[in-house]
Design a protein around this motif. Structure first.
Motif, short mmCIF file in Angstrom:
data_model
loop_
_atom_site.label_atom_id
_atom_site.label_comp_id
_atom_site.label_asym_id
_atom_site.label_seq_id
_atom_site.Cartn_x
_atom_site.Cartn_y
_atom_site.Cartn_z
N THR A 49 50.42 46.32 34.84
CA THR A 49 51.67 46.20 33.91
C THR A 49 51.65 44.59 34.00
OG1 THR A 49 52.62 48.51 34.45
CG2 THR A 49 54.50 46.39 34.54
N ALA A 50 51.87 44.15 35.41
CA ALA A 50 50.94 42.58 35.55
C ALA A 50 50.64 42.11 34.93
CB ALA A 50 51.12 42.53 37.07
N PHE A 51 49.57 42.66 34.93
CA PHE A 51 48.44 41.95 33.63
C PHE A 51 48.82 42.11 32.47
CE2 PHE A 51 46.15 41.33 37.65
CZ PHE A 51 45.13 40.38 37.35
N ARG A 52 49.19 43.21 31.99
CA ARG A 52 49.50 43.68 30.73
C ARG A 52 51.06 43.11 30.20
NH1 ARG A 52 51.89 49.08 30.22
NH2 ARG A 52 53.67 47.78 30.56
N GLU A 53 52.45 42.08 30.69
CA GLU A 53 52.73 41.70 30.18
C GLU A 53 52.81 40.39 30.60
OE1 GLU A 53 56.21 43.08 28.97
OE2 GLU A 53 54.70 44.85 29.49
N ALA A 54 51.74 39.64 31.14
CA ALA A 54 51.52 38.33 31.41
C ALA A 54 50.62 37.92 29.85
CB ALA A 54 50.60 37.96 32.36
N ALA A 55 49.49 38.79 29.75
CA ALA A 55 48.81 38.63 28.22
C ALA A 55 50.02 38.69 27.12
CB ALA A 55 48.20 39.96 28.65
N LYS A 56 50.86 39.86 27.77
CA LYS A 56 51.59 39.64 25.87
C LYS A 56 52.77 39.14 25.76
CE LYS A 56 55.27 43.73 24.84
NZ LYS A 56 56.13 44.90 25.11
N GLU A 57 52.77 38.79 26.84
CA GLU A 57 54.37 36.90 27.08
C GLU A 57 53.65 35.88 25.77
OE1 GLU A 57 55.51 35.86 31.05
OE2 GLU A 57 56.89 37.70 30.84
N GLN A 58 51.96 36.17 25.69
CA GLN A 58 51.41 34.97 25.04
C GLN A 58 51.00 35.88 23.67
OE1 GLN A 58 48.25 32.36 27.09
NE2 GLN A 58 49.22 33.02 29.37
N LEU A 78 38.68 38.27 36.22
CA LEU A 78 39.24 38.78 34.95
C LEU A 78 40.26 38.43 33.59
CD1 LEU A 78 40.90 42.40 35.63
CD2 LEU A 78 42.22 41.11 33.22
N PHE A 79 40.89 37.27 33.75
CA PHE A 79 41.74 36.80 32.97
C PHE A 79 40.13 35.94 32.18
CE2 PHE A 79 45.87 37.67 34.65
CZ PHE A 79 46.57 38.10 33.86
N ARG A 80 39.43 35.24 33.05
CA ARG A 80 38.99 34.75 32.00
C ARG A 80 38.13 35.06 31.12
NH1 ARG A 80 35.96 30.51 36.89
NH2 ARG A 80 37.63 29.33 36.34
N GLN A 81 38.08 36.46 31.87
CA GLN A 81 36.41 37.70 30.65
C GLN A 81 37.69 37.61 29.50
OE1 GLN A 81 34.66 40.84 32.73
NE2 GLN A 81 33.84 39.66 34.35
N PHE A 82 38.79 38.25 29.70
CA PHE A 82 39.68 38.50 28.58
C PHE A 82 39.50 37.57 27.77
CE2 PHE A 82 43.94 38.83 26.90
CZ PHE A 82 44.25 39.53 25.92
N ALA A 83 40.25 36.50 28.36
CA ALA A 83 40.04 34.90 26.81
C ALA A 83 38.88 34.35 26.09
CB ALA A 83 40.42 33.79 28.15
N GLU A 84 37.48 35.46 26.75
CA GLU A 84 36.31 34.88 26.47
C GLU A 84 35.85 35.56 25.06
OE1 GLU A 84 33.64 35.26 29.48
OE2 GLU A 84 33.82 32.90 30.22
N GLN A 85 36.45 37.30 25.70
CA GLN A 85 35.95 38.93 24.30
C GLN A 85 37.58 38.85 23.68
OE1 GLN A 85 34.97 41.94 26.34
NE2 GLN A 85 34.48 41.03 27.78
#
Length: 215
Positions: A49-58, A78-85
């Protein structure tokens, strides 16, 4: 009940939480290092939930299956992998900071894993205990505080201490040093592959939690 594997330098064998206390004591361990998420506490949905909401705010969506396929990774990786993909313009540092604060805000949703909490309470009377986690210190403290376990541990070692995340052995090496016992007599309890590798690289025996079943 927890199904687990005990990894030692001489081999491995299956154990369960029904008998693991006696199994552990018979081997003569005198200090214990516990992973936090997935080992002491059930926090996966809260973290998501915390990861999803942090991404959603962007303005980005974070897929649940993609996230859970990376359980055990530290937050930055994890966030680096998300940004790369998926998100080349993603502000990784902002997402890290925001996801931490979001997790702390909703940490009252974290639940204890009953079998390991019982082991902690039992062992804390006679042995030094530490937490070794890929989470940040304030995240671990929030989880342990919410589940009534914070006071059982002598030390919390985390990536906040400037250590490389698991599977690097640095977190467990530091925790073992702080506990002041020989590595031959120190046991790690873990649930992730990264954590098991880290413990073994640190020269420590490790219990790998494989499955938690309902009573």
């Amino acid at each position: 009940m927890i199904n687990a594997t005990l990894h030692t330098k001489s081999g491995r064998r299956a154990i369960t939480s029904v008998t693991w206390r006696d199994d552990i004591l018979q081997r003569g361990y005198t200090a214990f290092i516990f992973d936090c998420d997935g080992t002491l506490v059930e926090s996966a949905d809260v973290h998501f939930t915390a990861f999803r909401e942090a991404a959603k705010e962007q303005k980005y969506g974070l897929d649940r299956d993609w996230y859970f396929a990376r359980t055990g990774l530290d937050r930055l990786t994890l966030f680096r992998q998300f940004a790369e993909q998926f998100a080349s313009g993603f502000d990784i540092d902002a997402a890290v900071t925001r996801s931490i604060s979001l997790f702390v805000e909703i940490s009252d949703r974290v639940l204890p894993i009953v079998e390991t909490k019982s082991l902690v309470k039992d062992f804390s009377r006679d042995f030094p205990l530490a937490v070794g986690t890929n989470a940040e210190r304030n995240v671990a403290e929030a989880s342990l505080g919410a589940t009534g376990m914070l006071g059982f541990f002598n030390d919390i070692v985390s990536i906040t201490d400037g250590l490389k995340p698991k599977p690097s052995p640095e977190i467990f090496e530091r925790a073992a040093e702080l506990l002041g016992c020989s590595r031959e007599k120190t046991l790690v309890i873990e649930d992730s592959k990264q954590g098991v590798i880290a413990a073994q690289r640190a020269g420590l025996d490790v219990i790998e939690i494989k499955e938690i079943t309902s009573p």
